[in-house]
Design a protein around this motif. Sequence first.
Motif, PDB file in Angstrom:
ATOM      1  N   GLU A 116       7.476  -7.581 -17.341  1.00 30.09           N
ATOM      2  CA  GLU A 116       7.987  -6.256 -17.030  1.00 30.09           C
ATOM      3  C   GLU A 116       6.868  -5.313 -16.582  1.00 30.09           C
ATOM      4  O   GLU A 116       7.115  -4.359 -15.890  1.00 30.09           O
ATOM      5  N   GLU A 117       5.653  -5.604 -16.968  1.00 29.20           N
ATOM      6  CA  GLU A 117       4.533  -4.738 -16.651  1.00 29.20           C
ATOM      7  C   GLU A 117       3.869  -5.092 -15.322  1.00 29.20           C
ATOM      8  O   GLU A 117       3.002  -4.376 -14.869  1.00 29.20           O
ATOM      9  N   VAL A 118       4.250  -6.185 -14.707  1.00 32.01           N
ATOM     10  CA  VAL A 118       3.651  -6.614 -13.455  1.00 32.01           C
ATOM     11  C   VAL A 118       4.173  -5.735 -12.323  1.00 32.01           C
ATOM     12  O   VAL A 118       5.379  -5.511 -12.202  1.00 32.01           O
ATOM     13  N   LYS A 119       3.271  -5.223 -11.514  1.00 30.15           N
ATOM     14  CA  LYS A 119       3.653  -4.369 -10.383  1.00 30.15           C
ATOM     15  C   LYS A 119       3.491  -5.193  -9.107  1.00 30.15           C
ATOM     16  O   LYS A 119       2.398  -5.658  -8.783  1.00 30.15           O
ATOM     17  N   ILE A 120       4.599  -5.365  -8.401  1.00 29.70           N
ATOM     18  CA  ILE A 120       4.643  -6.216  -7.215  1.00 29.70           C
ATOM     19  C   ILE A 120       4.987  -5.368  -5.991  1.00 29.70           C
ATOM     20  O   ILE A 120       5.837  -4.483  -6.059  1.00 29.70           O
ATOM     21  N   GLY A 121       4.336  -5.669  -4.885  1.00 27.90           N
ATOM     22  CA  GLY A 121       4.634  -5.000  -3.619  1.00 27.90           C
ATOM     23  C   GLY A 121       4.796  -6.028  -2.514  1.00 27.90           C
ATOM     24  O   GLY A 121       4.428  -7.196  -2.662  1.00 27.90           O
ATOM     25  N   PHE A 122       5.346  -5.597  -1.411  1.00 26.60           N
ATOM     26  CA  PHE A 122       5.569  -6.469  -0.263  1.00 26.60           C
ATOM     27  C   PHE A 122       5.145  -5.737   1.009  1.00 26.60           C
ATOM     28  O   PHE A 122       5.412  -4.545   1.157  1.00 26.60           O
ATOM     29  N   LYS A 132      -2.644   0.296  -8.319  1.00 26.16           N
ATOM     30  CA  LYS A 132      -2.591  -0.650  -9.444  1.00 26.16           C
ATOM     31  C   LYS A 132      -1.506  -1.731  -9.291  1.00 26.16           C
ATOM     32  O   LYS A 132      -0.768  -2.026 -10.223  1.00 26.16           O
ATOM     33  N   TYR A 133      -1.414  -2.320  -8.091  1.00 29.50           N
ATOM     34  CA  TYR A 133      -0.502  -3.446  -7.895  1.00 29.50           C
ATOM     35  C   TYR A 133      -1.162  -4.714  -8.415  1.00 29.50           C
ATOM     36  O   TYR A 133      -2.372  -4.904  -8.285  1.00 29.50           O
ATOM     37  N   ASP A 134      -0.347  -5.590  -9.001  1.00 30.47           N
ATOM     38  CA  ASP A 134      -0.839  -6.875  -9.480  1.00 30.47           C
ATOM     39  C   ASP A 134      -0.743  -7.933  -8.383  1.00 30.47           C
ATOM     40  O   ASP A 134      -1.590  -8.818  -8.295  1.00 30.47           O
ATOM     41  N   VAL A 135       0.298  -7.828  -7.576  1.00 32.84           N
ATOM     42  CA  VAL A 135       0.553  -8.813  -6.518  1.00 32.84           C
ATOM     43  C   VAL A 135       1.120  -8.089  -5.305  1.00 32.84           C
ATOM     44  O   VAL A 135       2.010  -7.250  -5.442  1.00 32.84           O
ATOM     45  N   ILE A 136       0.604  -8.442  -4.123  1.00 31.35           N
ATOM     46  CA  ILE A 136       1.188  -7.974  -2.862  1.00 31.35           C
ATOM     47  C   ILE A 136       1.557  -9.237  -2.071  1.00 31.35           C
ATOM     48  O   ILE A 136       0.703 -10.070  -1.785  1.00 31.35           O
ATOM     49  N   LEU A 137       2.819  -9.355  -1.726  1.00 37.22           N
ATOM     50  CA  LEU A 137       3.304 -10.497  -0.958  1.00 37.22           C
ATOM     51  C   LEU A 137       3.402 -10.115   0.517  1.00 37.22           C
ATOM     52  O   LEU A 137       3.709  -8.975   0.843  1.00 37.22           O
ATOM     53  N   GLN A 138       3.150 -11.098   1.380  1.00 37.74           N
ATOM     54  CA  GLN A 138       3.289 -10.840   2.812  1.00 37.74           C
ATOM     55  C   GLN A 138       4.426 -11.634   3.437  1.00 37.74           C
ATOM     56  O   GLN A 138       4.817 -11.346   4.554  1.00 37.74           O
ATOM     57  N   GLU A 139       4.926 -12.625   2.733  1.00 37.26           N
ATOM     58  CA  GLU A 139       6.065 -13.382   3.248  1.00 37.26           C
ATOM     59  C   GLU A 139       7.000 -13.684   2.095  1.00 37.26           C
ATOM     60  O   GLU A 139       6.549 -14.020   1.003  1.00 37.26           O
ATOM     61  N   ILE A 175      13.367  -9.866  -0.126  1.00 38.76           N
ATOM     62  CA  ILE A 175      12.583  -8.879  -0.860  1.00 38.76           C
ATOM     63  C   ILE A 175      13.451  -7.639  -1.053  1.00 38.76           C
ATOM     64  O   ILE A 175      14.142  -7.193  -0.133  1.00 38.76           O
ATOM     65  N   ASN A 176      13.436  -7.105  -2.245  1.00 36.97           N
ATOM     66  CA  ASN A 176      14.155  -5.880  -2.530  1.00 36.97           C
ATOM     67  C   ASN A 176      13.422  -4.748  -1.793  1.00 36.97           C
ATOM     68  O   ASN A 176      12.203  -4.616  -1.919  1.00 36.97           O
ATOM     69  N   PRO A 177      14.120  -3.937  -1.030  1.00 37.18           N
ATOM     70  CA  PRO A 177      13.465  -2.867  -0.257  1.00 37.18           C
ATOM     71  C   PRO A 177      12.609  -1.919  -1.092  1.00 37.18           C
ATOM     72  O   PRO A 177      11.644  -1.354  -0.592  1.00 37.18           O
ATOM     73  N   ARG A 178      12.901  -1.765  -2.372  1.00 35.58           N
ATOM     74  CA  ARG A 178      12.099  -0.861  -3.197  1.00 35.58           C
ATOM     75  C   ARG A 178      10.682  -1.396  -3.404  1.00 35.58           C
ATOM     76  O   ARG A 178       9.782  -0.636  -3.751  1.00 35.58           O
ATOM     77  N   LEU A 179      10.457  -2.686  -3.157  1.00 38.29           N
ATOM     78  CA  LEU A 179       9.120  -3.273  -3.307  1.00 38.29           C
ATOM     79  C   LEU A 179       8.311  -3.208  -2.013  1.00 38.29           C
ATOM     80  O   LEU A 179       7.122  -3.506  -2.014  1.00 38.29           O
ATOM     81  N   ASP A 180       8.949  -2.820  -0.917  1.00 43.03           N
ATOM     82  CA  ASP A 180       8.294  -2.800   0.394  1.00 43.03           C
ATOM     83  C   ASP A 180       7.330  -1.610   0.494  1.00 43.03           C
ATOM     84  O   ASP A 180       7.743  -0.461   0.429  1.00 43.03           O
ATOM     85  N   ILE A 181       6.050  -1.909   0.653  1.00 45.36           N
ATOM     86  CA  ILE A 181       5.029  -0.857   0.775  1.00 45.36           C
ATOM     87  C   ILE A 181       4.466  -0.808   2.199  1.00 45.36           C
ATOM     88  O   ILE A 181       3.406  -0.232   2.432  1.00 45.36           O
TER      89      ILE A 181
END
Length: 173
Positions: free
Chosen positions: A27-33, A142-149, A153-159
């Motif tokens: 729950e504490e992991v911050k993920i972006g795309f 303070k993102y833990d993971v940024i995905l590129q593919e 992906i949930n739009p709220r994670l799109d940075i």
Amino acid sequence: MNYLRSPFWSALVLAGSALFSTLAVAEEVKIGFVNTERLFREANSAKAAQARLEQEFAKREKELVDLGNSLKTLSEKFEREAPTLSESQRAARQKQLLEQDREFQRKRREFQEDLTARKNEELQQVIDRANKVVKQVAESEKYDVILQEAVYINPRLDITDKVLKVLNAANGK
């Protein structure tokens, strides 16, 4: 026998604790795309790279188009005149057309190879800049993971918008 002290219950309690602690960490992991296709379309550096490529290769592309049109015109002329030419004239013109076509194909292939190589160079520069900005955004927010593919992906994670804003601001300087 005390069932609460048996090895089975101890293992079950331990597994349950591990599961809940894993869920708590998850729950504490911050993920972006980041949508790389959008970066390549919308980043000022990508647009500038495309403009440089178009400018650099425009003259050669025009020469190829002109050469192709000339070859087509000569071929059509040969087709019209072929019935009235002698056998030796016809063979000589066919040979000339084949040589010109071979030369045209060679130039077109070299053009494509050169263009592809330059596109890859420019693309690599855009990727390098974008990756630096993604890392900068990830560290600052303070993102833990940024995905590129991703398949989904949930739009709220799109940075992507944040990255584009920083990337374009950096290019403006």
